[in-house]
Design a protein around this motif. Structure first.
Motif, short mmCIF file in Angstrom:
data_model
loop_
_atom_site.label_atom_id
_atom_site.label_comp_id
_atom_site.label_asym_id
_atom_site.label_seq_id
_atom_site.Cartn_x
_atom_site.Cartn_y
_atom_site.Cartn_z
N MET A 1 -5.75 63.43 -35.04
CA MET A 1 -5.37 62.60 -33.90
C MET A 1 -6.62 62.18 -33.13
SD MET A 1 -2.90 61.22 -32.25
CE MET A 1 -1.49 62.08 -32.96
N ILE A 2 -6.63 60.91 -32.73
CA ILE A 2 -7.74 60.38 -31.94
C ILE A 2 -7.81 61.12 -30.61
CG2 ILE A 2 -8.52 58.31 -30.70
CD1 ILE A 2 -7.10 56.70 -32.95
N GLU A 3 -9.01 61.47 -30.20
CA GLU A 3 -9.18 62.20 -28.95
C GLU A 3 -9.55 61.29 -27.79
OE1 GLU A 3 -11.97 65.34 -29.52
OE2 GLU A 3 -10.67 66.47 -30.88
N ARG A 4 -10.16 60.12 -28.10
CA ARG A 4 -10.51 59.18 -27.04
C ARG A 4 -10.50 57.77 -27.60
NH1 ARG A 4 -15.12 57.67 -23.22
NH2 ARG A 4 -14.26 58.15 -21.16
N ILE A 5 -9.78 56.89 -26.93
CA ILE A 5 -9.65 55.51 -27.39
C ILE A 5 -10.85 54.70 -26.93
CG2 ILE A 5 -8.28 53.39 -27.16
CD1 ILE A 5 -5.82 55.30 -26.80
N GLN A 6 -11.47 53.99 -27.88
CA GLN A 6 -12.60 53.13 -27.56
C GLN A 6 -12.34 51.68 -27.96
OE1 GLN A 6 -14.90 54.28 -25.79
NE2 GLN A 6 -15.47 56.38 -26.32
N THR A 7 -11.59 51.50 -29.05
CA THR A 7 -11.35 50.16 -29.59
C THR A 7 -9.86 49.88 -29.62
OG1 THR A 7 -11.42 51.06 -31.83
CG2 THR A 7 -13.46 50.12 -30.96
N VAL A 8 -9.49 48.64 -29.30
CA VAL A 8 -8.09 48.28 -29.12
C VAL A 8 -7.81 46.94 -29.80
CG1 VAL A 8 -6.33 47.68 -27.40
CG2 VAL A 8 -8.00 49.49 -26.90
N ALA A 9 -6.62 46.79 -30.34
CA ALA A 9 -6.11 45.50 -30.78
C ALA A 9 -4.82 45.21 -30.02
CB ALA A 9 -5.86 45.49 -32.28
N VAL A 10 -4.67 43.98 -29.56
CA VAL A 10 -3.43 43.55 -28.91
C VAL A 10 -2.83 42.44 -29.76
CG1 VAL A 10 -2.36 42.58 -26.86
CG2 VAL A 10 -4.30 44.15 -26.62
N ILE A 11 -1.62 42.68 -30.24
CA ILE A 11 -0.94 41.73 -31.12
C ILE A 11 0.11 40.98 -30.31
CG2 ILE A 11 0.28 41.42 -33.29
CD1 ILE A 11 -2.60 42.66 -33.45
N GLY A 12 -0.12 39.68 -30.17
CA GLY A 12 0.68 38.87 -29.27
C GLY A 12 -0.14 38.64 -28.03
N ALA A 13 -0.82 37.48 -27.95
CA ALA A 13 -1.79 37.26 -26.87
C ALA A 13 -1.31 36.25 -25.86
CB ALA A 13 -3.12 36.82 -27.47
N GLY A 14 0.01 36.19 -25.67
CA GLY A 14 0.57 35.30 -24.65
C GLY A 14 0.33 35.85 -23.26
N TYR A 15 1.24 35.53 -22.35
CA TYR A 15 1.01 35.89 -20.95
C TYR A 15 0.85 37.39 -20.76
CZ TYR A 15 1.23 35.50 -15.90
OH TYR A 15 0.92 35.56 -14.56
N MET A 16 1.79 38.19 -21.33
CA MET A 16 1.70 39.64 -21.16
C MET A 16 0.60 40.24 -22.01
SD MET A 16 3.42 41.09 -18.83
CE MET A 16 2.94 42.71 -19.39
N GLY A 17 0.62 39.96 -23.32
CA GLY A 17 -0.38 40.53 -24.20
C GLY A 17 -1.79 40.12 -23.82
N GLY A 18 -1.94 38.86 -23.46
CA GLY A 18 -3.26 38.39 -23.04
C GLY A 18 -3.75 39.11 -21.80
N GLY A 19 -2.84 39.33 -20.85
CA GLY A 19 -3.22 40.04 -19.63
C GLY A 19 -3.60 41.48 -19.90
N ILE A 20 -2.92 42.11 -20.84
CA ILE A 20 -3.27 43.48 -21.23
C ILE A 20 -4.66 43.50 -21.86
CG2 ILE A 20 -2.67 45.38 -22.79
CD1 ILE A 20 0.30 44.49 -22.41
N ALA A 21 -4.89 42.57 -22.80
CA ALA A 21 -6.19 42.50 -23.46
C ALA A 21 -7.30 42.24 -22.46
CB ALA A 21 -6.15 41.39 -24.52
#
Length: 320
Positions: A1-21
């Protein structure tokens, strides 16, 4: 299991996904977005950079935020390219089970075996979505609110198969992005939308019954109890108002509206046990020493005063 998140992918880059990214990239995470096509992904990237600069110019983002986003955010041509090798994937596509299933299948097939996979669904239970995920123990809901760059709370929902060890890992990622998070049970609507939808339903009933107009309902909510909700949740508000007072109020409502608004057992039990809230030092949220109540009242007064000042400075919403 990953202990610390460093890299992220966001699938769906519209208003919500884009804001998260955008939010995660501005917090220093390396973020890759992917949308329905390579062209759409690149267009969303440009939109997010333009938007970040606008927020920075308005003083809503810190100086230098746009350059940070530009450094940390990129667009991929495909879902598979976006998720390859990242620690955490957030699915943020439309709220349709079949669409989410298709995307989650592609994500879990292409992501690392130990990558954590989250969904930004606002109402669909984990148990409905997890069947599309290989190794569902790494899957949970990570539900941001709209607009993602400015709303600080995130709802976490773990399914029966979710490995509880990943919860603190996701919480730590969110904390580094300046977000608070709360873990809730896996039921439709979770907590946020169950509460929000009940309020909207009751508001619409009030209008349908001719009690008030939509405009007057919105005014009452935003300028009275909704004003308090920026600082306190319903349990804390009830403790400050007096649980015995609430119990008496529920009797009146129950007589008029029946079981739908009958006195909750939790409230009845608290009052029977002599827990009346901050005024007698014992409530739903705990026990309170006199000095704590004094500090709470001072905080509340300052909080409401400052918020009222901000509302005056901003003026009314453009649509009202």
């Amino acid at each position: 299991m990953i202990e610390r998140i460093q890299t992220v992918a966001v699938i769906g880059a519209g208003y919500m996904g884009g804001g998260i990214a955008q939010s995660l990239a501005s917090a220093g995470f390396a973020v890759t977005i992917a949308d329905v096509s390579a062209e759409a992904s690149r267009a969303q990237l440009e939109r997010l950079l333009t938007e970040s600069q606008q927020f920075e110019d308005q003083g809503l983002f810190a100086q230098g935020s746009t350059e940070t986003v530009r450094t940390n955010l990129r667009a991929a041509d495909t879902i598979e390219e976006a998720v390859a090798g990242v620690d955490f994937v957030e699915e943020a596509v439309t709220e349709i089970v079949a669409v989410k299933h298709e995307v989650l299948r592609r994500v879990s097939a292409a992501a690392r075996g130990d990558a954590i996979i989250g969904s930004n669904t606002s109402t669909i239970p984990v148990r409905v979505l997890e069947s599309a995920v290989e190794h569902p123990e790494r899957f949970l809901t990570v539900h941001w609110s709209n607009p993602a760059p400015f709303i600080p709370g995130v709802e976490l929902v773990a399914g029966e198969q979710t490995d509880r060890a990943l919860i603190p890992v996701v919480k730590e990622m969110l904390a580094r992005a300046g977000r608070s998070s709360a873990l809730v049970a896996d039921v439709p609507g979770f907590v946020l939308n169950r509460l929000q939808y009940v309020l909207l339903k009751e508001a619409m009933s009030i209008v349908e019954e001719g009690i008030a107009t939509p405009e007057d309902v919105d005014t009452i909510v935003s300028s009275t109890f909704g004003f308090r909700l920026a600082f306190f949740g319903p349990f804390a508000i009830a403790d400050m108002a007096g649980l015995d007072v609430y119990a008496n109020g529920f009797r009146t409502l129950g007589e008029e509206f029946g079981p739908r608004l009958a006195t909750p057992k939790m409230l009845e039990d608290a009052v029977k046990a002599g827990r009346h809230g901050t005024k007698n030092g014992a409530g739903l949220t705990g026990n309170f020493a006199p000095e704590q109540v004094e500090a709470l009242v001072a905080y509340r007064s300052e909080a409401y005063s400052r918020l009222a000042q901000l509302v005056r400075e901003l003026g009314p919403s453009p649509i009202h």
